[in-house]
Design a protein around this motif. Structure first.
Motif, PDB file in Angstrom:
ATOM      1  N   LEU A  99       1.764  -1.054   5.377  1.00 50.73           N
ATOM      2  CA  LEU A  99       0.895  -1.072   6.565  1.00 50.73           C
ATOM      3  C   LEU A  99      -0.052  -2.259   6.518  1.00 50.73           C
ATOM      4  CD1 LEU A  99       0.070   2.742   6.858  1.00 50.73           C
ATOM      5  CD2 LEU A  99       1.569   1.398   8.356  1.00 50.73           C
ATOM      6  N   GLU A 100      -0.611  -2.535   5.360  1.00 48.09           N
ATOM      7  CA  GLU A 100      -1.496  -3.687   5.224  1.00 48.09           C
ATOM      8  C   GLU A 100      -0.741  -4.998   5.454  1.00 48.09           C
ATOM      9  OE1 GLU A 100      -5.210  -2.629   2.401  1.00 48.09           O
ATOM     10  OE2 GLU A 100      -3.360  -3.137   1.336  1.00 48.09           O
ATOM     11  N   GLN A 101       0.510  -5.041   5.049  1.00 45.89           N
ATOM     12  CA  GLN A 101       1.302  -6.249   5.265  1.00 45.89           C
ATOM     13  C   GLN A 101       1.621  -6.456   6.739  1.00 45.89           C
ATOM     14  OE1 GLN A 101       4.666  -5.440   2.747  1.00 45.89           O
ATOM     15  NE2 GLN A 101       3.688  -6.255   0.893  1.00 45.89           N
ATOM     16  N   GLN A 102       1.828  -5.350   7.456  1.00 47.31           N
ATOM     17  CA  GLN A 102       2.279  -5.458   8.847  1.00 47.31           C
ATOM     18  C   GLN A 102       1.145  -5.676   9.838  1.00 47.31           C
ATOM     19  OE1 GLN A 102       5.410  -2.286   9.935  1.00 47.31           O
ATOM     20  NE2 GLN A 102       4.595  -1.567   7.986  1.00 47.31           N
ATOM     21  N   PHE A 103      -0.013  -5.041   9.587  1.00 43.61           N
ATOM     22  CA  PHE A 103      -1.039  -4.942  10.623  1.00 43.61           C
ATOM     23  C   PHE A 103      -2.368  -5.534  10.172  1.00 43.61           C
ATOM     24  CE2 PHE A 103       1.681  -1.080  11.253  1.00 43.61           C
ATOM     25  CZ  PHE A 103       2.343  -1.549  12.387  1.00 43.61           C
ATOM     26  N   ARG A 104      -2.839  -6.483  10.945  1.00 45.25           N
ATOM     27  CA  ARG A 104      -4.140  -7.080  10.665  1.00 45.25           C
ATOM     28  C   ARG A 104      -5.258  -6.052  10.777  1.00 45.25           C
ATOM     29  NH1 ARG A 104      -5.527 -12.032  14.433  1.00 45.25           N
ATOM     30  NH2 ARG A 104      -3.627 -12.758  13.408  1.00 45.25           N
ATOM     31  N   PHE A 105      -5.129  -5.121  11.744  1.00 42.40           N
ATOM     32  CA  PHE A 105      -6.196  -4.140  11.928  1.00 42.40           C
ATOM     33  C   PHE A 105      -6.305  -3.195  10.728  1.00 42.40           C
ATOM     34  CE2 PHE A 105      -2.527  -2.073  14.002  1.00 42.40           C
ATOM     35  CZ  PHE A 105      -2.557  -0.801  13.439  1.00 42.40           C
ATOM     36  N   VAL A 106      -5.212  -2.996   9.992  1.00 40.85           N
ATOM     37  CA  VAL A 106      -5.280  -2.191   8.767  1.00 40.85           C
ATOM     38  C   VAL A 106      -5.987  -2.980   7.670  1.00 40.85           C
ATOM     39  CG1 VAL A 106      -3.937  -1.040   6.967  1.00 40.85           C
ATOM     40  CG2 VAL A 106      -3.243  -0.822   9.361  1.00 40.85           C
TER      41      VAL A 106
ATOM     42  N   ALA B 174     -10.896   1.897   4.680  1.00 40.76           N
ATOM     43  CA  ALA B 174      -9.497   1.849   4.255  1.00 40.76           C
ATOM     44  C   ALA B 174      -9.156   3.027   3.354  1.00 40.76           C
ATOM     45  CB  ALA B 174      -9.217   0.526   3.534  1.00 40.76           C
ATOM     46  N   VAL B 175     -10.025   3.320   2.393  1.00 42.33           N
ATOM     47  CA  VAL B 175      -9.801   4.455   1.496  1.00 42.33           C
ATOM     48  C   VAL B 175      -9.768   5.756   2.292  1.00 42.33           C
ATOM     49  CG1 VAL B 175     -10.768   5.792  -0.418  1.00 42.33           C
ATOM     50  CG2 VAL B 175     -10.807   3.283  -0.502  1.00 42.33           C
ATOM     51  N   HIS B 176     -10.731   5.912   3.197  1.00 43.91           N
ATOM     52  CA  HIS B 176     -10.808   7.134   4.006  1.00 43.91           C
ATOM     53  C   HIS B 176      -9.557   7.308   4.869  1.00 43.91           C
ATOM     54  CE1 HIS B 176     -12.148  10.177   6.781  1.00 43.91           C
ATOM     55  NE2 HIS B 176     -12.158   9.322   7.791  1.00 43.91           N
ATOM     56  N   THR B 177      -9.147   6.247   5.560  1.00 39.77           N
ATOM     57  CA  THR B 177      -7.983   6.348   6.448  1.00 39.77           C
ATOM     58  C   THR B 177      -6.729   6.698   5.665  1.00 39.77           C
ATOM     59  OG1 THR B 177      -8.977   4.724   7.955  1.00 39.77           O
ATOM     60  CG2 THR B 177      -6.610   5.109   8.161  1.00 39.77           C
ATOM     61  N   ARG B 178      -6.580   6.104   4.502  1.00 41.77           N
ATOM     62  CA  ARG B 178      -5.428   6.423   3.657  1.00 41.77           C
ATOM     63  C   ARG B 178      -5.447   7.891   3.249  1.00 41.77           C
ATOM     64  NH1 ARG B 178      -3.777   2.836  -1.698  1.00 41.77           N
ATOM     65  NH2 ARG B 178      -1.777   3.846  -2.121  1.00 41.77           N
ATOM     66  N   MET B 179      -6.624   8.407   2.928  1.00 41.62           N
ATOM     67  CA  MET B 179      -6.744   9.824   2.553  1.00 41.62           C
ATOM     68  C   MET B 179      -6.472  10.740   3.737  1.00 41.62           C
ATOM     69  SD  MET B 179     -10.092   9.645   0.038  1.00 41.62           S
ATOM     70  CE  MET B 179     -10.209  11.440  -0.104  1.00 41.62           C
ATOM     71  N   VAL B 180      -6.929  10.345   4.931  1.00 39.36           N
ATOM     72  CA  VAL B 180      -6.704  11.154   6.134  1.00 39.36           C
ATOM     73  C   VAL B 180      -5.206  11.290   6.400  1.00 39.36           C
ATOM     74  CG1 VAL B 180      -6.966  11.192   8.651  1.00 39.36           C
ATOM     75  CG2 VAL B 180      -8.931  10.666   7.193  1.00 39.36           C
ATOM     76  N   ILE B 181      -4.479  10.196   6.322  1.00 37.24           N
ATOM     77  CA  ILE B 181      -3.031  10.236   6.554  1.00 37.24           C
ATOM     78  C   ILE B 181      -2.349  11.129   5.513  1.00 37.24           C
ATOM     79  CG2 ILE B 181      -0.931   8.853   6.516  1.00 37.24           C
ATOM     80  CD1 ILE B 181      -2.549   6.582   7.766  1.00 37.24           C
ATOM     81  N   LYS B 182      -2.767  11.007   4.274  1.00 44.80           N
ATOM     82  CA  LYS B 182      -2.191  11.829   3.205  1.00 44.80           C
ATOM     83  C   LYS B 182      -2.427  13.309   3.476  1.00 44.80           C
ATOM     84  CE  LYS B 182      -2.240  12.328  -1.853  1.00 44.80           C
ATOM     85  NZ  LYS B 182      -2.841  11.806  -3.117  1.00 44.80           N
TER      86      LYS B 182
END
Length: 368
Positions: free
Chosen positions: A13-20, A39-47
């Motif tokens: 996701l970080e490779q594909q999207f500048r907004f990430v 970034a840490v929070h969003t990754r945890m939310v998705i998990k």
């Protein structure tokens, strides 16, 4: 089936999207986000979202919608985060701005079908509502309004993932608020569905009249109709008029600008143009003559001012939103007699607010 991407690991996701990538190092208040930056929070939310039984029970498309909303829910903390004088960290307005960014991303850069894009954008806009709706001045109206714009079931799942994807001392209390949100939705017939108003007039009255009740069915006193167009330049408003409303009187801001040779960038001149257009509209309204208001009317405050004016003269308002895919919009703009510069068009897209169904007596979506 539409997907934002099939490559869903955080590294990809970080490779594909500048907004990430832009989520890195955006701070959050450690009192309610001890896990770290956005970034840490969003990754945890998705998990956490992927673990929810309610998420796994959704259709594949709804899972993709919800996953994308989770990825984007805090996308505009990057632009709204402020470290206050007392050291606290706030990000007021990030949900509203995030809605606009999600819409722009999924319109210009990563095209999604209209109904999918708008559901994602509204999930971003309302993602905190299950946690704070009872603090609103009118909780029931806030709830009903949201139900007309977003699936409240998906919204509650996003809110739960948002809470579980953080480290905070009040997590249990926040989860109780989400449970109460669901119960209140079920009690008021808007859990996973729009509130079932009996008519467009009933819905309109509820949102535009003080102290109105959602079950109230008023007597129809309208004496004419105003068709209020909304859409970007090149979306096909003039074509729609020719095909669907031939012979109707038209109040056009662009016509006034050209007659008076006023540049669209001239704010003072634009104010004068709007005033002249309103005077012409009032003249037609006093005669109980139906007409079309032809302008971009891209934002909700502008539309609400006009709708309130027309309704004050007992007009029924039909709000027609027009949209074409971004490449087609560019092409049709280039083919116009009066071309809108690309920079100006991009600014318009960035601030576009798609009309909600409650903004007028009737809202029509002419989307190609």
């Amino acid at each position: 089936m539409w997907q934002l991407t099939s490559r869903k690991s955080w590294k990809e996701l970080e490779q594909q999207f500048r907004f990430v990538r832009a989520m890195r190092d955006v701070p959050q208040d450690p009192r309610c986000h001890a896990e770290g930056d956005v970034a840490v929070h969003t990754r945890m939310v998705i998990k956490q979202l992927l673990r929810l039984p309610g998420y796994r029970q959704l259709s594949p498309l709804d899972r993709e919608i919800l996953w994308t909303a989770a990825l984007l829910h805090d996308v505009e903390k990057r632009s709204t985060t402020v470290i206050e004088a007392d050291g606290s960290i706030t990000s007021r307005g990030h949900a509203r701005r995030g809605e606009q960014t999600a819409r722009e991303l999924l319109y210009r850069y990563f095209p999604a079908p209209f109904h999918i894009r708008e559901q994602i954008a509204k999930l971003v806009r309302y993602h905190d509502l299950p946690l704070c709706f009872f603090e609103k001045p009118d909780p029931l109206k806030s709830l009903i309004q949201a139900s007309l714009e977003v699936d409240t079931h998906l919204l509650a799942l996003l809110a739960e993932a948002n809470v579980r994807g953080r480290i905070s001392p009040d997590r249990d209390e926040l989860l109780e608020r989400i449970a109460f949100f669901r119960a209140y939705c079920e009690e008021n017939k808007c859990w996973g569905q729009p509130y079932p108003f009996s008519s467009g007039l009933s819905r309109f009255t509820y949102f535009y009249k003080e102290d109105a009740f959602p079950t109230y069915e008023p007597f129809d006193t309208t004496v004419c109709e105003v068709v209020l167009l909304s859409g970007l330049p090149g979306a096909g408003k003039d074509t729609y008029l020719a095909q669907h409303l031939p012979g109707w009187p038209v109040v056009s801001l662009d016509d006034f600008r050209r007659q008076l040779r006023i540049d669209p960038a001239d704010r003072e001149g634009t104010g004068y143009v709007v005033q002249m257009a309103k005077e012409k509209a009032k003249s037609l309204l006093r005669q109980h003559t139906s007409f079309v208001w032809n302008a971009t009317t891209l934002t909700r405050p502008i539309r609400q001012q006009l709708v309130e004016l027309f309704a004050a003269y007992k007009a029924r308002v039909r709000l027609v939103y027009l949209e074409v895919p971004y490449p087609q919009l560019r092409q049709q703009n280039r083919n116009r007699l009066h071309v809108v510069p690309n920079v100006a068009m991009d600014r318009m897209i960035a601030r576009l607010e798609v009309p909600a169904s409650w903004e007028a007596h009737e809202v029509v979506y002419e989307v190609r």
